[in-house]
Design an enzyme around this catalytic site. Sequence first.
Site, mmCIF file in Angstrom:
data_model
loop_
_atom_site.group_PDB
_atom_site.id
_atom_site.type_symbol
_atom_site.label_atom_id
_atom_site.label_comp_id
_atom_site.label_asym_id
_atom_site.label_seq_id
_atom_site.Cartn_x
_atom_site.Cartn_y
_atom_site.Cartn_z
ATOM 1 N N ASP A 7 115.709 38.578 26.662
ATOM 2 C CA ASP A 7 116.658 37.852 25.820
ATOM 3 C C ASP A 7 117.828 37.415 26.697
ATOM 4 O O ASP A 7 118.477 38.248 27.330
ATOM 5 C CB ASP A 7 117.117 38.813 24.707
ATOM 6 C CG ASP A 7 118.035 38.129 23.713
ATOM 7 O OD1 ASP A 7 118.107 36.881 23.757
ATOM 8 O OD2 ASP A 7 118.657 38.831 22.906
ATOM 9 N N ASP A 109 115.756 31.085 23.841
ATOM 10 C CA ASP A 109 116.280 32.047 24.808
ATOM 11 C C ASP A 109 115.601 33.413 24.747
ATOM 12 O O ASP A 109 116.152 34.391 25.202
ATOM 13 C CB ASP A 109 117.789 32.215 24.596
ATOM 14 C CG ASP A 109 118.092 32.808 23.236
ATOM 15 O OD1 ASP A 109 117.255 32.662 22.330
ATOM 16 O OD2 ASP A 109 119.155 33.417 23.074
ATOM 17 N N GLU A 110 114.422 33.480 24.163
ATOM 18 C CA GLU A 110 113.747 34.772 24.059
ATOM 19 C C GLU A 110 112.260 34.619 24.365
ATOM 20 O O GLU A 110 111.641 33.668 23.906
ATOM 21 C CB GLU A 110 113.811 35.297 22.619
ATOM 22 C CG GLU A 110 115.123 35.825 22.162
ATOM 23 C CD GLU A 110 115.032 36.109 20.676
ATOM 24 O OE1 GLU A 110 114.621 37.221 20.308
ATOM 25 O OE2 GLU A 110 115.331 35.189 19.892
#
Lengths: 414, 376
Positions: A7, A109-110
């Site tokens: 993350d 973003d993960e």
Amino acid sequence: MFIFHVDVNSAYLSWTASFLLEQGHPVDLRNIPSVVGGDPTKRRGIILAKSIPAKHYGIQTGDTLYEAKQKYPALVVVSPDYDLYMRCSDSLYLLLCEYSSHVQRFSVDECFLDWPSSSHTRKDAIRMGRDIKERIFHELGFTVNVGLSNNKLLAKMASELQKPNQLHTLFPDEIKEKMWPLPVEDLFMVGRATQKKLYKFNIRTIKDLAQTKPDFLQTIFKSHGLKIHLYANGIDDSVIEPKQTLLQKSIGNSTTIPYDITEKSDSHLILLALCERVGMRLRRSEGLAQVVSVHIKTSQFAYAMHQKKLFSATDETQEIFRNAKTLLDEMDLKEPLRHLGIHVSELIHNDFYQISFLDPKDRAKQRTLERTIDKLRNRYGEKSIFRSCFVNSGMEPLQGGVHDEDYLMMSSIL
Amino acid sequence: MKFSIDQASFLEGVQIVQRAISTKSVLPPILSGIYMESKDQNIILKATDLEIGIECVLSANVSENGSTVLPARYFVELVKKLPNIELHIEEGDNGQIRIGYGKSEVMLNAFSADEFPPLQQFEEKNMLSLPKDKLIAAIRNVSIAASSDYTRPIFTGILLEITDGNLLKLVATDTHRLAYTEVRLDKEPSDFNTSIIIPSKSLIEISRIFNMDEGEVTIYLDKNKILFEADHIKITSRLIEGKFVNYKQVIPEEFTTRVRVLRKELNDSLERASLLSRDDLSKRKHNTVKLSIQEEVMDISSKSSQIGELEEMIPVFLEGKTLDIGFNARYLLDVLRVIDTEEIVIDLTTELSPGILRPVDGQDQSLFLVLPIRLS
């Protein structure tokens, strides 16, 4: 089986910050009160991401720019650059693919990463997690949190534990100690509405939730109740779905013209200049559009929008323009134009494309041509090659560039 | 109206005409009914949704002429459940219809027969006839390729073309595949050089209603409608206006790869492969399989990120070059379902150009064209 959840720490802000540093910007945005969001010149919009110093002044994601400035007048504001975020996200994904063939993009973003554990110990996994974290920092220039466990839920919960730039493990034997003391709203899938109801029944920690009878939760939350009960006990059997590339919802481009456009041929040229950028972005995202829409504002500020579903999905500038032109002509405008915009939506992936008789004959050729032009423009600049119709037209061959598309917000695809 | 008829033949008749009843609520209520008329030892049953109209004549013991319209849903269900004995049907009071069976009776509320639209009339001018079984087989062959997307009505139709005096051709396409079949007529039709587009739905009904026996079907054509008549049944259909795609242009005449393969073997392999190619999560409808054609074998593979992957090899006879190509397995399976020969041939050129499937029976009457899926 080991599952990693990677993350990015305050993704938009740190991506913008590291990009600016690379460009020679004197200060690191992460160290001063700064935000990403809105358009600083127009003084409007909302906060999409904030730096940790900005957080200390009470600035929150979702505040309007105006509110944020009230809280800290010297706040540094930068516009979001979604293309940059997509590139950062891509490089993160590619780096992770070096470690496993099973990487799932969960949002911008993960990522989840699956590492078969037949011959590996926990120690090996922790070492690999650290390595991933360090490599991202050194090679890509931003920090991430890594969560490590045996399933997706626990890995995600682990990466949320303490930020930034940390590696946490949350194996089933660590649930009682690390996850249960957390407030219930920290659990994945417990949103604001669920939290309110849970509080009413005095369920305040994840432990309280885990020890509540599932029947009781089912009567209140239906199937969702059973799910969060399983989650509170660290149970999740969802699988990693690899090779899922992220697709935006739509791509758009628009421009406001400083003078009145009365000639049809001029409006067509502007439309083509807008289509160029849309086509380039569409091809970069590896998507195909199924719907094209055109919107306009007249000199009298009247607004109109027209859209069309395409017979076959496309990523060709030429094809998008052809449809956009028809749409504009169909609007049959009486007043001069001041604003023109184009959107493509209902995007699908381009990895499998069912060919149709209605596809233009020279599609393969056209595809190669447009991809070659993209490459030239990426290497030698956007205006290194442009269409001859723009010569002596007084028009810019590529216009717009304002990002007015619907991007997936972070964590929005579950 | 007063007549008697045995339940079995009556049921058969009402079930045939019921196929024209539409559930669309935009239609006037009278069209949810079945028109029934008794006339000179005959019962005439009719139903229509204005696109297709079906009329069926049954012989019965008529003692009084007359007509009525009964709501199809209840009427058909009721007749289905009646005992297999002689039924006595007559007009009762208040516009009701009385159906007597043995010592029991049922009264049904009816519509007024005057409201029912007359079925379209045809002149006995443009007509042709051909064996029923040939027509039904031809419809079954081509209807697989017709589209069900009503935003492009042309592709929901089947092209019927007559050329060279007595060569009848049927063609359907949904732009991703195309099916073509031809029937040589024994009798030259009277002045029938034509090309019309018939809704595939209508033709599929025709292939289901008519029996696949020796008899002939007669076709009458008018400006915007068509009539099929056989077995005491008349089926009319509206035509689709517009221009059909130039199908000759999309059928390639040359190929560089020709494979001959056992139909059943390919079919079974594809059935298995398609199980593993359905990716629900990606929201793609495609059922992608990859065919890798080599000397003597064809390698069939499919992959699903959630389920797993499969690879099969089946023996083939190859003429020409080897090739890797992707297809929607469903399109191929649809074709293999309607071909009944032991072997088929597939002609290919490049991984982006159409594949042509043909039965190996030496008659060359049908061909099926399937466009590939571009693999990244």
